[in-house]
Motif scaffolding. Structure first.
Motif, mmCIF file in Angstrom:
data_model
loop_
_atom_site.group_PDB
_atom_site.id
_atom_site.type_symbol
_atom_site.label_atom_id
_atom_site.label_comp_id
_atom_site.label_asym_id
_atom_site.label_seq_id
_atom_site.Cartn_x
_atom_site.Cartn_y
_atom_site.Cartn_z
ATOM 1 N N LYS A 261 0.824 -1.205 0.000
ATOM 2 C CA LYS A 261 0.000 0.000 0.000
ATOM 3 C C LYS A 261 0.860 1.259 0.000
ATOM 4 O O LYS A 261 0.715 2.137 0.857
ATOM 5 C CB LYS A 261 -0.948 -0.007 1.196
ATOM 6 N N ALA A 262 1.724 1.342 -0.975
ATOM 7 C CA ALA A 262 2.588 2.516 -1.107
ATOM 8 C C ALA A 262 1.749 3.765 -1.325
ATOM 9 O O ALA A 262 0.777 3.755 -2.063
ATOM 10 C CB ALA A 262 3.554 2.329 -2.272
ATOM 11 N N GLN A 263 2.164 4.826 -0.688
ATOM 12 C CA GLN A 263 1.434 6.088 -0.794
ATOM 13 C C GLN A 263 1.771 6.824 -2.083
ATOM 14 O O GLN A 263 0.920 7.497 -2.649
ATOM 15 C CB GLN A 263 1.792 6.981 0.392
ATOM 16 N N CYS A 264 3.025 6.690 -2.542
ATOM 17 C CA CYS A 264 3.463 7.532 -3.660
ATOM 18 C C CYS A 264 4.578 6.875 -4.465
ATOM 19 O O CYS A 264 5.345 6.065 -3.949
ATOM 20 C CB CYS A 264 3.951 8.878 -3.110
ATOM 21 N N VAL A 265 4.651 7.264 -5.736
ATOM 22 C CA VAL A 265 5.775 6.927 -6.612
ATOM 23 C C VAL A 265 6.325 8.251 -7.140
ATOM 24 O O VAL A 265 5.589 9.050 -7.713
ATOM 25 C CB VAL A 265 5.337 6.028 -7.784
ATOM 26 N N PHE A 266 7.624 8.478 -6.939
ATOM 27 C CA PHE A 266 8.234 9.750 -7.311
ATOM 28 C C PHE A 266 9.039 9.653 -8.608
ATOM 29 O O PHE A 266 9.867 8.764 -8.771
ATOM 30 C CB PHE A 266 9.185 10.235 -6.210
ATOM 31 N N ALA A 267 8.791 10.605 -9.506
ATOM 32 C CA ALA A 267 9.612 10.774 -10.705
ATOM 33 C C ALA A 267 10.604 11.910 -10.431
ATOM 34 O O ALA A 267 10.691 12.419 -9.302
ATOM 35 C CB ALA A 267 8.732 11.100 -11.908
ATOM 36 N N GLU A 268 11.382 12.306 -11.440
ATOM 37 C CA GLU A 268 12.332 13.401 -11.313
ATOM 38 C C GLU A 268 12.248 14.288 -12.548
ATOM 39 O O GLU A 268 11.963 13.794 -13.637
ATOM 40 C CB GLU A 268 13.763 12.870 -11.175
ATOM 41 N N PRO A 269 12.508 15.599 -12.409
ATOM 42 C CA PRO A 269 12.457 16.490 -13.577
ATOM 43 C C PRO A 269 13.438 16.088 -14.670
ATOM 44 O O PRO A 269 13.161 16.243 -15.859
ATOM 45 C CB PRO A 269 12.823 17.854 -12.989
ATOM 46 N N GLN A 270 14.616 15.570 -14.257
ATOM 47 C CA GLN A 270 15.640 15.197 -15.233
ATOM 48 C C GLN A 270 15.290 13.903 -15.966
ATOM 49 O O GLN A 270 15.787 13.645 -17.051
ATOM 50 C CB GLN A 270 16.998 15.035 -14.536
ATOM 51 N N PHE A 271 14.433 13.079 -15.357
ATOM 52 C CA PHE A 271 14.034 11.804 -15.946
ATOM 53 C C PHE A 271 12.532 11.643 -15.767
ATOM 54 O O PHE A 271 12.048 11.596 -14.645
ATOM 55 C CB PHE A 271 14.749 10.633 -15.260
ATOM 56 N N ARG A 272 11.813 11.582 -16.847
ATOM 57 C CA ARG A 272 10.357 11.383 -16.786
ATOM 58 C C ARG A 272 10.014 10.055 -17.455
ATOM 59 O O ARG A 272 9.459 10.022 -18.548
ATOM 60 C CB ARG A 272 9.631 12.542 -17.459
ATOM 61 N N PRO A 273 10.369 8.962 -16.822
ATOM 62 C CA PRO A 273 10.187 7.653 -17.444
ATOM 63 C C PRO A 273 8.725 7.248 -17.538
ATOM 64 O O PRO A 273 7.957 7.389 -16.582
ATOM 65 C CB PRO A 273 10.959 6.716 -16.516
ATOM 66 N N ALA A 274 8.353 6.742 -18.691
ATOM 67 C CA ALA A 274 6.990 6.256 -18.890
ATOM 68 C C ALA A 274 6.699 5.064 -17.991
ATOM 69 O O ALA A 274 5.536 4.767 -17.713
ATOM 70 C CB ALA A 274 6.790 5.870 -20.356
ATOM 71 N N VAL A 275 7.761 4.393 -17.514
ATOM 72 C CA VAL A 275 7.553 3.204 -16.682
ATOM 73 C C VAL A 275 6.824 3.544 -15.389
ATOM 74 O O VAL A 275 6.087 2.716 -14.846
ATOM 75 C CB VAL A 275 8.898 2.509 -16.361
ATOM 76 N N ILE A 276 7.007 4.758 -14.875
ATOM 77 C CA ILE A 276 6.318 5.140 -13.645
ATOM 78 C C ILE A 276 4.818 5.227 -13.880
ATOM 79 O O ILE A 276 4.020 4.768 -13.063
ATOM 80 C CB ILE A 276 6.880 6.464 -13.096
ATOM 81 N N ASP A 277 4.430 5.804 -15.026
ATOM 82 C CA ASP A 277 3.008 5.851 -15.369
ATOM 83 C C ASP A 277 2.460 4.449 -15.573
ATOM 84 O O ASP A 277 1.351 4.124 -15.137
ATOM 85 C CB ASP A 277 2.796 6.684 -16.640
ATOM 86 N N ALA A 278 3.259 3.618 -16.224
ATOM 87 C CA ALA A 278 2.798 2.261 -16.537
ATOM 88 C C ALA A 278 2.608 1.428 -15.283
ATOM 89 O O ALA A 278 1.607 0.727 -15.129
ATOM 90 C CB ALA A 278 3.787 1.579 -17.488
ATOM 91 N N VAL A 279 3.557 1.496 -14.368
ATOM 92 C CA VAL A 279 3.509 0.632 -13.197
ATOM 93 C C VAL A 279 2.473 1.098 -12.175
ATOM 94 O O VAL A 279 1.965 0.309 -11.372
ATOM 95 C CB VAL A 279 4.902 0.542 -12.542
ATOM 96 N N SER A 280 2.127 2.386 -12.210
ATOM 97 C CA SER A 280 1.159 2.901 -11.238
ATOM 98 C C SER A 280 -0.262 2.937 -11.785
ATOM 99 O O SER A 280 -1.210 3.177 -11.037
ATOM 100 C CB SER A 280 1.558 4.322 -10.808
ATOM 101 N N ARG A 281 -0.413 2.668 -13.088
ATOM 102 C CA ARG A 281 -1.737 2.716 -13.709
ATOM 103 C C ARG A 281 -2.654 1.662 -13.085
ATOM 104 O O ARG A 281 -2.278 0.504 -12.929
ATOM 105 C CB ARG A 281 -1.627 2.491 -15.212
#
Length: 323
Positions: A261-281
């Motif tokens: 039950k993770a509260q958040c997934v953090f990206a970074e301005p220097q790296f905007r990986p699509a994998v974060i959107d994919a894994v949290s969808r």
């Protein structure tokens, strides 16, 4: 016309006199912006500070431009972490005189506070320990690209404790090159200590409300900050941000997001990986952004404190309890 011909000689003579009296400016160049924040606090009112890495770029894959090489070559003091962090600057730094090359990770006082990195890129889900590990500097062969494996976490600017050590080292080098400015430099260091202490106490109170919330960060950059303030990361997507995590790793993270039950997934301005959107969808996890370089902060006497405070607010904005 005759008066104009004498101007260059007059300027040269004045420059020499200033140098003899210890009043000449020392051109301070830092590899990355957070080190520029620390240097600017110490050099405030004494000498300007410039940064090599442009905003929006990453220290992990930057390539020096000819103008960067010239700036480093002409620097009176270069401040950087070390070859395993900023491999792009290693060759130019090696051509500087020892008293002009301040490699922070080579300082014994900082080496004793470095945290060991994991060696297995597949084991990212364990939380960091709550105590700093004492280690020695690595004498191993350096690769051409930034590498964490089998070495130590060198995101040292994210440690308030190491930031103060770095500020002291910068102060000492500037006093050596500009002894006439010692009083001002001493005052700047004292102000930095006070402002950092005050900010540290405020940030600790701010993060106390979310220190038990679980989350993922994009890459393994925040260990010092997380340990210092007792945060509870589940892990990170990748050790090296140049390498995207594989399908198996993403599946493991997605499972973690649900089971823990993770509260958040953090990206970074220097790296905007699509994998974060994919894994949290399809999950209820929130998405936030952490900026480990303070890209939107200008260099000033209090910029490092602003940097830490901004990072704290970025954590809180995503980890605060959902309504």
């Amino acid at each position: 016309m005759k008066r104009k011909k004498h101007l260059p000689k007059l300027a040269l003579g004045l420059s020499i006199m200033l140098g003899m009296n210890g009043l000449a400016q020392a051109d301070v160049v830092t590899s990355i912006k957070p080190l520029g924040f620390i240097a600017a606090a110490i050099a405030d009112g004494v000498t300007p500070v410039t940064v090599v890495l442009p905003d929006g770029a990453s220290e992990h894959d930057y390539a020096l431009r000819p103008s960067d090489v010239r700036r480093i070559k002409n620097a009176d003091l270069l401040v950087w972490v070390g070859p395993e962090m900023e491999s792009f600057i290693t060759r130019s730094a090696s051509q500087l005189a020892a008293n002009k090359n301040l490699e922070l990770s080579a300082l014994p006082v900082i080496q004793s506070h470095l945290v060991g990195e994991v060696e297995d890129d597949h084991d990212h889900s364990s939380s960091p320990t709550n105590t700093l590990q004492s280690v020695k500097s690595s004498d191993g062969e350096m690769s051409d690209s930034h590498s964490h494996r089998g070495t130590y976490n060198l995101h040292i600017w994210l440690s308030p404790e190491i930031a103060l050590m770095s500020a002291t080292a910068i102060h000492d080098r500037l006093v050596q090159s500009m002894p006439a400015q010692k009083t001002k430099l001493d005052s700047n260091l004292s102000k930095f200590k006070v402002s950092l202490k005050d900010a540290d106490e405020h940030i600790r109170q701010q993060l106390n409300a979310v220190k038990d919330k679980r989350y993922y960060v994009f890459h393994d950059a925040y260990t010092y900050f997380e340990q210092h303030y007792g945060l509870s990361p589940l892990g990170y997507f990748t050790v090296n941000p140049e390498i995207q995590p594989g399908a198996q790793k993403l599946n493991e993270i997605r499972t973690q997001l649900t089971e823990h039950k993770a509260q958040c997934v953090f990206a970074e301005p220097q790296f905007r990986p699509a994998v974060i959107d994919a894994v949290s969808r399809g999950t209820k996890v929130q998405k936030g952004t952490l900026d480990p370089l303070g890209s939107n902060i200008s260099l000033s006497q209090d910029s490092y404190v602003k940097f830490l405070s901004q990072l704290s607010s970025q954590y809180v904005s995503c980890l605060k309890p959902m309504n």
